[in-house]
Write an enzyme that holds these catalytic residues in place. Structure first.
Site, PDB file in Angstrom:
ATOM      1  N   HIS A 436     -25.609  -5.382 -40.520  1.00 34.56           N
ATOM      2  CA  HIS A 436     -24.292  -4.828 -40.196  1.00 34.56           C
ATOM      3  C   HIS A 436     -23.341  -4.862 -41.385  1.00 34.56           C
ATOM      4  O   HIS A 436     -23.271  -5.859 -42.114  1.00 34.56           O
ATOM      5  CB  HIS A 436     -23.658  -5.654 -39.064  1.00 34.56           C
ATOM      6  CG  HIS A 436     -23.740  -4.984 -37.735  1.00 34.56           C
ATOM      7  ND1 HIS A 436     -23.440  -5.636 -36.560  1.00 34.56           N
ATOM      8  CD2 HIS A 436     -24.067  -3.725 -37.367  1.00 34.56           C
ATOM      9  CE1 HIS A 436     -23.595  -4.814 -35.532  1.00 34.56           C
ATOM     10  NE2 HIS A 436     -23.973  -3.652 -36.002  1.00 34.56           N
ATOM     11  N   GLU A 437     -22.571  -3.797 -41.559  1.00 32.67           N
ATOM     12  CA  GLU A 437     -21.494  -3.723 -42.556  1.00 32.67           C
ATOM     13  C   GLU A 437     -21.961  -4.057 -43.967  1.00 32.67           C
ATOM     14  O   GLU A 437     -21.301  -4.765 -44.704  1.00 32.67           O
ATOM     15  CB  GLU A 437     -20.330  -4.643 -42.158  1.00 32.67           C
ATOM     16  CG  GLU A 437     -19.742  -4.346 -40.808  1.00 32.67           C
ATOM     17  CD  GLU A 437     -19.238  -2.908 -40.672  1.00 32.67           C
ATOM     18  OE1 GLU A 437     -18.942  -2.286 -41.703  1.00 32.67           O
ATOM     19  OE2 GLU A 437     -19.168  -2.415 -39.533  1.00 32.67           O
ATOM     20  N   GLY A 438     -23.094  -3.511 -44.343  1.00 31.66           N
ATOM     21  CA  GLY A 438     -23.641  -3.736 -45.680  1.00 31.66           C
ATOM     22  C   GLY A 438     -24.677  -4.826 -45.658  1.00 31.66           C
ATOM     23  O   GLY A 438     -24.412  -5.957 -45.229  1.00 31.66           O
ATOM     24  N   HIS A 443     -24.263  -6.936 -50.677  1.00 34.36           N
ATOM     25  CA  HIS A 443     -23.207  -7.919 -50.920  1.00 34.36           C
ATOM     26  C   HIS A 443     -23.524  -8.795 -52.137  1.00 34.36           C
ATOM     27  O   HIS A 443     -22.602  -9.269 -52.814  1.00 34.36           O
ATOM     28  CB  HIS A 443     -22.966  -8.753 -49.673  1.00 34.36           C
ATOM     29  CG  HIS A 443     -22.249  -7.987 -48.605  1.00 34.36           C
ATOM     30  ND1 HIS A 443     -20.933  -7.634 -48.702  1.00 34.36           N
ATOM     31  CD2 HIS A 443     -22.692  -7.447 -47.437  1.00 34.36           C
ATOM     32  CE1 HIS A 443     -20.573  -6.939 -47.639  1.00 34.36           C
ATOM     33  NE2 HIS A 443     -21.627  -6.804 -46.854  1.00 34.36           N
TER      34      HIS A 443
END
Length: 593
Positions: A436-438, A443
């Protein structure tokens, strides 16, 4: 019990002293009492509305019927309850009907909701993120058109980025936008996949905050614009279809109660979309929501892990099995499995990772509040620290949550692998968060490739200064000197490794090859910092603590010791790997696999 109110308040009031936020004018109308009322309300809703649906939402997942996704019939009432009680717009201003609630308290509440039932908790706060984009960058007309119904829980909000051939590579999206004769209106055509709550029958309408490229605009990421694309739009005062069709629903391994949809947009005349902000600024706007969501993903990972931890702790206290290893008499009664050292190891692992991660995420929330409502150097430094720590706060709890929920299953043994106990569900639900979200890999690239050098590395300097302060505070307690010294050594290793890797930056392929491992290294050191802060507070409180509080603080000190003995030591192997000249992942050929 699916979370510990005592532990949550320890983080908020003893470690972080969240009441100090009320000294800022934006939060001045709040106090400790109002914060506690919010947390109590979150617990009450969780226990009465969310938790009872945990298993049934997993077993009876959403279905696509006649072109619409049908979800659990009670979800409509739950979402509207969140709207009626003011949760969806709670962080926003009083003028907008919000409560100007600090992110620190809001995220503490979402932690409770997620621990109770992650699937049901995502619907209202997806809408919060979407409305925040509208109110931040949209015209007054758009804000007035969409947000009242969204705040009320009657309309759902989403973030629509991903496409079949453009997942994390958003510069490659192909969804297009053509202007109509009406200023600010565009006809949108394309498709979006994996859209959380992208269609369902628990709300009357869905408003997609969607990325698309205006025809004739710049190529790549510079040509991306942001649009509000409702599933239904008003025509002559009536809601009518807007050429946004649900082509499919994805069947997930976990968090099944919240659907993710495949949307076909503009297959006919073209869906009407409304430009949010300026043309070609969509990616910049969307990153506001994504950065907020990344801290939220980390918190969701901790929520699920915490629920699994308490389920396994309860089982370990009640399940008799075997006898102490020094006890050979079979006539002696069996003991609860929590008496066995390896079971305590599994429980300590969960406690150390999850309570350390919760501290980090609330710390990031506190920085967000200072950055938003503070001023001058305090606000600037808080923003730098938040920016630096966001990839860690998202990724470390997400990756480790997969391991802590696995440990919860292991505590239950064979029972944990069955659907008779909830830990197998938590294990499945945890796996989404490293994606999720990258993804974690993205990251890692963000942290090493951008965040550590941003503003001349000032964020790292500020973080190290905070860590050194924690070391100095801990050394006022002789019992913690050895932990403080270990953190000092870890910071030194982190500085050395960072300097070494930055020396390779001329060759980005080599420089970033192990960025994910660097992220892991940085995450472990950051959690050690959080645990030293918690241990210092616990050690100071222990001499006068009694009863349950004494046991609570002893547990904190033991968890801190565990983290340093079992987790922080892992950085030594990472130091070796990150400074190695053996670039095996780069030298491996695709056809050798």
């Amino acid at each position: 019990m699916f979370f510990s109110p005592r532990d949550l308040r320890f983080h908020l009031y003893e470690v972080m002293q969240a009441e100090k936020l009320t000294q800022l004018p934006y939060f001045a109308e709040h106090d400790r009492t109002s914060f506690d009322m919010v947390l109590d309300a979150a617990a009450q809703i969780s226990e009465t509305l969310l938790r009872p649906l945990l298993t049934v939402m997993d077993r009876d997942e959403p279905k696509l019927v006649d072109g619409q996704i049908r979800v659990h019939p009670q979800l409509g009432a739950i979402i509207r309850r969140f709207g009626d009680d003011g949760w969806i717009n709670a962080p926003f201003t009083y003028d907008e009907g919000g409560q100007q609630l600090p992110a620190t308290i809001m995220n503490a509440a979402t932690f409770i909701f997620g621990a109770a039932n992650y699937s049901s908790s995502v619907f209202p706060f997806l809408t919060t993120g979407a409305t925040n984009l509208l109110r931040s960058f949209g015209s007054k007309e758009l804000v007035d058109r969409f947000t009242p119904m969204m705040y009320a829980g009657r309309w759902q909000g989403t973030m629509a980025l991903t496409e079949p051939d453009a997942g994390s590579s958003l510069s490659d999206i192909t969804t297009s936008a053509e202007p109509t004769d009406v200023p600010g209106e565009y006809r949108i055509r394309g498709q979006k996949i994996y859209i959380s709550a992208g269609d369902h029958d628990a709300c009357e309408n869905v408003v997609h905050l969607m990325l698309a490229k205006i025809k004739g605009g710049p190529a790549g990421a510079k040509g991306i614009s942001l649009f509000a694309v409702p599933q239904k739009r008003f025509e002559s005062g009536t809601l009518v279809g807007n050429d946004v069709q649900t082509a499919g629903i994805y069947h997930k391994m976990g968090y099944k109660g919240a659907p993710i949809a495949h949307l076909m947009v503009g297959s006919g005349a073209g869906a009407i979309g409304y430009l949010v902000g300026e043309p070609h600024q969509g990616l910049r706007y969307m990153f506001q929501m994504m950065n907020e969501a990344r801290v939220g993903v980390g918190m969701n990972a901790v929520s699920i892990g915490t629920a699994a931890y308490y389920a396994s702790l309860e089982y370990a206290r009640e399940r008799p099995q075997g006898r102490p290893i020094s006890e050979k008499d079979p006539a002696r009664p069996q003991v609860p499995i929590i008496r066995h050292a390896d079971v305590r190891r599994l429980l300590l692992f969960q406690k150390a990772v999850l309570e350390g991660s919760l501290g980090l995420l609330l710390q990031c929330s506190y920085y967000a509040d200072l950055a938003h409502a503070g001023d001058g150097e305090v606000a600037q430094n808080a923003a730098l620290l938040l920016d630096l720590l966001t990839p860690i706060a998202k990724s470390y709890p997400s990756e480790m949550g997969c391991l802590t929920t696995s440990a919860a299953v292991q505590v239950l043994g064979g029972a944990g692998y069955t659907t008779d106990f909830p830990v197998e569900q938590f294990y499945r639900e945890a796996r989404i968060h490293p994606i999720h979200e990258g993804t974690t890999g993205i990251h890692g690239l963000d942290l090493l490739g951008r965040k550590v050098t941003l503003h001349g590395g000032k964020g790292v300097q500020l973080l190290v200064a905070d860590m050194q302060k924690a070391i100095a505070d801990a050394k006022t307690h002789p019992e913690l000197t050895y932990l403080a010294s270990q953190l000092g050594e870890a910071i030194s290793h982190l500085t050395t490794v960072t300097t070494y890797l930055l020396g390779l930056a001329a060759d980005p392929t080599v420089f970033l090859a192990d960025a994910t491992l660097y992220l892991e290294f940085f995450g472990i050191v950051t959690l050690a910092w959080q645990w030293l802060r918690q241990a210092t507070i616990a050690q100071a409180a222990l001499p006068t603590a009694q009863g349950d509080d004494q046991a609570f603080y002893q547990g904190k000190l033991m968890a801190a010791r565990y983290f340093y003995e079992y987790e922080l030591v892992k950085t030594l192997s990472l130091v070796h790997r990150l400074q190695s000249t053996d670039h095996v992942t780069l030298e491996m050929h695709s056809d050798w696999f």
